[in-house]
Design a protein around this motif. Structure first.
Motif: not given
Length: 160
Positions: A108-116
């Motif tokens: 599960q890529w950590m970048t999927r958690e990135l949002d505003a």
């Protein structure tokens, strides 16, 4: 949240864990001088440790399955108890490998958690995932240990 929900079993514990995660995320940001990139790098290192340790358990599981393939029949041939132990041990070892793969080694890529969201909120979500994987690692290790123990009992019965 109403009063009953606040007193529901586990609700207080969940709030405590959430506060601990928030505190950890804030401390991590502080340690990295407010750099979300630095905090993410530290968490990435922790995920790498979990992945490596889970791989070690998977390797042990593979060795146990291979040994059972070579000598399981002769071990199980000694008694009904040995049959039950080697079969139960093998089942637990395979179960642990599947569990570890599904719960710890799943990518599960950590970048999927990135949002505003603010950085501390993003870090909290990633810390929650790390904690979930850590708990799953402990459970998978316990299942593997139980299987290994049964396998050792079966070998002991064969040697008696």
């Amino acid at each position: 949240m109403n009063f009953r929900q606040q007193l529901a079993p586990g609700a207080i514990q969940r709030r405590h864990v959430d506060r601990e995660r928030r505190r950890e995320a804030e401390q991590l940001l502080s340690l990295c001088d407010g750099s979300a990139r630095g905090a993410l790098a530290m968490l990435s290192d922790e995920f790498n440790v979990l992945q490596a340790r889970a791989q070690g358990l998977m390797t042990l599981a593979g060795v146990l399955v291979t040994v059972t393939g070579f000598s399981g029949r002769s071990i199980a041939g000694t008694s009904l108890a040995a049959q039950l132990c080697v079969t139960g041990g093998l089942a637990l070892v395979v179960l642990s490998a599947v569990y570890l793969y599904a719960r710890v080694m799943r990518i599960q890529w950590m970048t999927r958690e990135l949002d505003a969201s603010p950085a501390v909120v993003i870090l909290e979500r990633i810390i929650r995932r790390r904690d979930d994987k850590t708990r799953a690692f402990a459970i998978g290790g316990a299942i593997l240990s139980a299987g290994f123990l049964l396998y050792c009992v079966a070998v002991g019965l064969m040697l008696l």
